[in-house]
Scaffold this motif. Structure first.
Motif, short mmCIF file in Angstrom:
data_model
loop_
_atom_site.label_atom_id
_atom_site.label_comp_id
_atom_site.label_asym_id
_atom_site.label_seq_id
_atom_site.Cartn_x
_atom_site.Cartn_y
_atom_site.Cartn_z
N THR A 195 -51.20 -34.97 59.34
CA THR A 195 -52.26 -33.49 59.24
C THR A 195 -53.04 -33.10 61.18
O THR A 195 -51.94 -33.61 62.13
CB THR A 195 -53.71 -34.02 58.55
OG1 THR A 195 -53.90 -35.63 59.56
CG2 THR A 195 -53.86 -34.65 57.60
N ASN B 111 -58.48 -28.71 63.84
CA ASN B 111 -57.81 -29.53 62.12
C ASN B 111 -58.18 -27.94 61.98
O ASN B 111 -57.60 -27.13 62.32
CB ASN B 111 -58.49 -30.19 61.61
CG ASN B 111 -57.75 -29.68 60.38
OD1 ASN B 111 -57.21 -29.07 59.98
ND2 ASN B 111 -58.08 -31.31 60.03
N THR C 16 -60.90 -28.41 55.01
CA THR C 16 -59.24 -27.98 55.23
C THR C 16 -57.79 -27.96 54.74
O THR C 16 -58.29 -28.96 53.93
CB THR C 16 -59.08 -28.41 57.11
OG1 THR C 16 -58.17 -29.78 57.29
CG2 THR C 16 -60.30 -27.91 57.61
N SER D 237 -54.94 -28.61 54.66
CA SER D 237 -54.00 -29.90 55.21
C SER D 237 -54.56 -31.17 55.27
O SER D 237 -54.17 -32.10 54.76
CB SER D 237 -54.21 -30.51 57.21
OG SER D 237 -55.15 -30.50 57.73
N ASN E 197 -51.95 -25.83 58.57
CA ASN E 197 -52.73 -25.79 57.78
C ASN E 197 -52.64 -24.54 57.12
O ASN E 197 -52.46 -24.91 55.37
CB ASN E 197 -54.47 -25.07 58.27
CG ASN E 197 -55.51 -26.74 58.08
OD1 ASN E 197 -55.08 -26.76 57.92
ND2 ASN E 197 -55.36 -26.42 59.57
#
Length: 358
Positions: A56, A164, A229, A231, A294
């Motif tokens: 991630t 993120n 998110t 991910s 992502n």
């Protein structure tokens, strides 16, 4: 006091040895060759704990940071990264472990910091950031400066912030197109009053559940949905126990890399210089790659066939933003720091409820 001093001394002895061997001067070396095996008493081992998967944005940034430190010091300084909550628990448990010296570095999400530092809930506010550039400006401007001061007042040092990305909504019950579609559902949230209020305004209930416990909560129906998110959704397989996803980009998810302030100040300057450089490089890498990661995981979710994906229209985004507007006003009344309040009011004026997708 004696036990604390003894523990700090144990950390500092190898650091002093390292200071003798690292080069003096303003420029870091390109690489310190690893031509020998360091004796155990010469090596420095720093433990870095986080709760997400390795592949991630945060997991990869932590790995990048560790690799850079190893390269610059020829292996004398080793950052051992423990993903998936292997070393300590979530939320307050991470901070407690840091203060007790059981770990050296953590990177909790801003929502997790809300348990002890409510001011950090600014990053949980829905639709307050028009795009990623607005997030970076907040991180590097007056808002980030004031929030890092909040940490320092409690003996912690925020070193950097990692991305993120923007969060999406998922549900096992029905598609989430309009605000009324949330009615009666239960959603997993981080320990943030802002997020609880967000779902209350949508007619839903927000339940605080640890990240590593979320899959099970979704699987058994303890909660109907969650926000995260792509991910995180993909790496934790949330999409396998959800039927609907709305690409809403309604809120931001980021992380703060934190150390104990006293321990950081007691590190030799050369050591801090290496760690700071490596963090800057890892942060640059993270900001360049988080969006790509992502996007790739979103395509993997789409290809899995488990989830029906709806991309929010500008009109729907405006509808959600209007329903959630009171969250910001309510949060603003809880902020005592005058400078932070001014910065937040400016952020609100600069924001737009209907920007293009970040």
């Amino acid at each position: 006091m004696r036990s604390t001093a003894r523990r700090i001394g144990q950390h500092l002895l190898p650091l002093l040895i390292l200071a003798i061997t690292l080069p003096i001067g303003g420029c870091l070396p390109r690489r310190v060759a690893d031509h020998e095996q360091w004796a155990p008493e010469e090596r420095i081992i720093l433990t870095f704990s986080h709760v997400v998967a390795e592949h991630t944005p945060k997991g990869l940034a932590a790995r990048k940071f560790a690799d850079l430190v190893h390269e610059r010091t020829g292996g004398r300084v080793e950052v051992q990264v423990f993903p998936n909550g292997q070393l300590v628990g979530d939320g307050e448990a991470e901070i407690r472990a840091l203060r007790e010296g059981r770990v050296d570095m953590i990177a909790p999400s801003t929502g997790k910091l809300a348990e002890l530092f409510p001011e950090w809930q600014v990053f949980d506010l829905p639709y307050v950031f028009a795009d990623h550039d607005a997030v970076v400006q907040a991180m590097e401007g007056a808002i980030g400066e004031r929030l890092f001061k909040v940490l320092r007042r409690r003996g912690l040092m925020g070193l950097t912030m990692w991305d993120n990305g923007f969060k999406q909504m998922t549900s096992a019950v029905r598609p989430l197109i309009h605000p009324e579609d949330f009615a009666g559902q239960r959603f997993r949230v981080q320990p943030s009053r802002v997020l609880v209020e967000q779902f209350r305004l949508l007619g839903a209930t927000g339940l605080t559940i640890g990240f590593d416990e979320t899959y099970r909560a979704l699987e058994v129906g303890q909660v109907d949905g969650q926000e995260n998110t792509p991910s995180n959704i993909y790496s934790k397989k949330f999409h396998e126990v959800q039927r609907y996803m709305t690409l809403s980009n309604h809120g931001y998810l980021g992380y703060v890399v934190i150390v104990d302030a006293d321990r950081w100040r007691n590190l030799d300057e050369e050591v801090r210089e290496v760690l700071t450089w490596a963090l800057e490089e890892a942060t640059r890498w993270n900001r360049e790659n988080a969006g790509r990661l992502n996007a790739e995981d979103l395509e993997r979710i789409r290809a899995s066939g488990h989830v029906e994906i709806h991309e929010q229209t500008p009109e729907e985004r405006a509808e959600w933003a209007e329903a959630l507007r009171p969250v910001f006003d309510s949060f603003l009344t809880t902020v005592d720091d005058a400078e932070l309040k001014l910065a937040l009011e400016e952020l609100k004026r600069a924001g737009s409820p209907v920007p293009g997708n970040p």
